[in-house]
Design a protein around this motif. Structure first.
Motif, mmCIF file in Angstrom:
data_model
loop_
_atom_site.group_PDB
_atom_site.id
_atom_site.type_symbol
_atom_site.label_atom_id
_atom_site.label_comp_id
_atom_site.label_asym_id
_atom_site.label_seq_id
_atom_site.Cartn_x
_atom_site.Cartn_y
_atom_site.Cartn_z
ATOM 1 N N LEU A 1 0.832 -1.214 0.000
ATOM 2 C CA LEU A 1 0.000 0.000 0.000
ATOM 3 C C LEU A 1 0.861 1.256 0.000
ATOM 4 C CD1 LEU A 1 -2.862 -1.058 2.447
ATOM 5 C CD2 LEU A 1 -3.006 -0.731 -0.036
ATOM 6 N N VAL A 2 1.933 1.249 0.773
ATOM 7 C CA VAL A 2 2.849 2.397 0.779
ATOM 8 C C VAL A 2 3.448 2.567 -0.615
ATOM 9 C CG1 VAL A 2 5.025 3.299 1.691
ATOM 10 C CG2 VAL A 2 3.345 2.280 3.239
ATOM 11 N N PHE A 3 3.841 1.469 -1.238
ATOM 12 C CA PHE A 3 4.389 1.523 -2.588
ATOM 13 C C PHE A 3 3.405 2.185 -3.555
ATOM 14 C CE2 PHE A 3 4.667 -0.382 -6.828
ATOM 15 C CZ PHE A 3 5.966 -0.044 -7.178
ATOM 16 N N LEU A 4 2.127 1.867 -3.407
ATOM 17 C CA LEU A 4 1.111 2.390 -4.323
ATOM 18 C C LEU A 4 0.792 3.862 -4.085
ATOM 19 C CD1 LEU A 4 -1.335 -0.651 -4.384
ATOM 20 C CD2 LEU A 4 0.229 0.081 -6.212
ATOM 21 N N VAL A 5 0.878 4.318 -2.841
ATOM 22 C CA VAL A 5 0.454 5.697 -2.549
ATOM 23 C C VAL A 5 1.607 6.692 -2.433
ATOM 24 C CG1 VAL A 5 -1.675 4.933 -1.437
ATOM 25 C CG2 VAL A 5 0.340 5.383 -0.040
ATOM 26 N N ALA A 6 2.812 6.208 -2.163
ATOM 27 C CA ALA A 6 3.949 7.131 -2.002
ATOM 28 C C ALA A 6 4.351 7.702 -3.361
ATOM 29 C CB ALA A 6 5.132 6.402 -1.366
ATOM 30 N N LYS A 7 4.850 8.916 -3.326
ATOM 31 C CA LYS A 7 5.308 9.566 -4.550
ATOM 32 C C LYS A 7 6.494 8.792 -5.114
ATOM 33 C CE LYS A 7 7.170 13.834 -6.368
ATOM 34 N NZ LYS A 7 7.950 15.010 -6.050
ATOM 35 N N ARG A 8 6.425 8.472 -6.396
ATOM 36 C CA ARG A 8 7.485 7.693 -7.027
ATOM 37 C C ARG A 8 8.821 8.435 -6.888
ATOM 38 N NH1 ARG A 8 10.835 5.845 -10.287
ATOM 39 N NH2 ARG A 8 10.803 4.395 -11.969
ATOM 40 N N SER B 1 10.334 8.989 -4.090
ATOM 41 C CA SER B 1 10.529 9.504 -2.732
ATOM 42 C C SER B 1 11.226 8.440 -1.879
ATOM 43 C CB SER B 1 9.191 9.884 -2.100
ATOM 44 O OG SER B 1 8.413 8.718 -1.859
ATOM 45 N N ILE B 2 11.775 8.882 -0.774
ATOM 46 C CA ILE B 2 12.444 7.932 0.113
ATOM 47 C C ILE B 2 11.462 6.866 0.582
ATOM 48 C CG2 ILE B 2 13.565 7.672 2.369
ATOM 49 C CD1 ILE B 2 14.975 10.314 1.840
ATOM 50 N N LEU B 3 10.245 7.274 0.901
ATOM 51 C CA LEU B 3 9.233 6.313 1.343
ATOM 52 C C LEU B 3 8.945 5.272 0.258
ATOM 53 C CD1 LEU B 3 7.485 5.672 3.768
ATOM 54 C CD2 LEU B 3 5.725 7.170 2.832
ATOM 55 N N SER C 1 9.732 1.242 0.448
ATOM 56 C CA SER C 1 8.719 0.218 0.186
ATOM 57 C C SER C 1 9.197 -0.756 -0.887
ATOM 58 C CB SER C 1 7.376 0.843 -0.195
ATOM 59 O OG SER C 1 7.440 1.480 -1.455
ATOM 60 N N VAL C 2 9.908 -0.257 -1.893
ATOM 61 C CA VAL C 2 10.489 -1.141 -2.911
ATOM 62 C C VAL C 2 11.456 -2.111 -2.246
ATOM 63 C CG1 VAL C 2 12.054 -1.232 -4.904
ATOM 64 C CG2 VAL C 2 10.204 0.440 -4.857
ATOM 65 N N GLY C 3 12.313 -1.595 -1.377
ATOM 66 C CA GLY C 3 13.275 -2.442 -0.689
ATOM 67 C C GLY C 3 12.616 -3.496 0.183
ATOM 68 N N LEU C 4 11.580 -3.101 0.897
ATOM 69 C CA LEU C 4 10.881 -4.051 1.768
ATOM 70 C C LEU C 4 10.168 -5.128 0.950
ATOM 71 C CD1 LEU C 4 9.499 -1.559 4.413
ATOM 72 C CD2 LEU C 4 11.262 -3.313 4.776
ATOM 73 N N LEU C 5 9.523 -4.718 -0.127
ATOM 74 C CA LEU C 5 8.842 -5.695 -0.978
ATOM 75 C C LEU C 5 9.836 -6.638 -1.646
ATOM 76 C CD1 LEU C 5 6.074 -3.437 -2.525
ATOM 77 C CD2 LEU C 5 5.735 -5.369 -0.947
ATOM 78 N N PHE C 6 10.960 -6.097 -2.108
ATOM 79 C CA PHE C 6 11.964 -6.966 -2.722
ATOM 80 C C PHE C 6 12.570 -7.910 -1.690
ATOM 81 C CE2 PHE C 6 16.004 -8.242 -4.543
ATOM 82 C CZ PHE C 6 15.560 -8.708 -5.773
ATOM 83 N N HIS C 7 12.738 -7.434 -0.466
ATOM 84 C CA HIS C 7 13.234 -8.276 0.619
ATOM 85 C C HIS C 7 12.268 -9.449 0.858
ATOM 86 C CE1 HIS C 7 15.547 -8.879 4.420
ATOM 87 N NE2 HIS C 7 14.430 -9.496 4.750
#
Length: 114
Positions: free
Chosen positions: A79-86, A88-90, A94-100
């Protein structure tokens, strides 16, 4: 250590450390080194392993077991990946957490195959 376990370990840690460099370079080329460090920083999610007993169990799948590897947490990361500004650090976190989580899921699947 068996050859299959060595291969699995190599793939697992390669995905955790080297693949994020590729992600950073491909998608954030202008600042890939900083993004790579952020992606590596998301590995702090593994601190939740300290809450488990035993802390490390090579036969245990992290996904769905540890608090920050739970399905609820994964949905929150998505959800953070979908709503955060592309960009941005957030968004990068989220990309890092999902890839993890994907890396840990692959490791779980390899553990049942090898």
């Amino acid at each position: 250590m068996e050859a299959s376990a060595i291969v699995q370990t190599g793939i697992h840690y390669g995905l955790h450390f080297l693949a994020p460099a590729g992600i950073a370079y491909i998608f954030y080329r202008d600042r890939w080194k900083a993004v790579w460090l952020i992606l590596l920083g998301t590995m702090l999610v593994d601190l939740d392993h300290l809450l488990a007993d035993p802390i490390f169990d090579p036969g245990r799948c992290s996904v769905g077991f540890h608090l920050l590897h739970s399905y609820v947490a994964i949905v929150a990361y998505a959800l953070v990946f979908l709503v955060a500004k592309r960009g941005s650090i957030l968004h990068i976190v989220s990309v890092g957490l999902l890839f993890h989580m994907l890396t840990d899921f692959i490791d779980c699947q390899m553990g049942t195959l090898l």
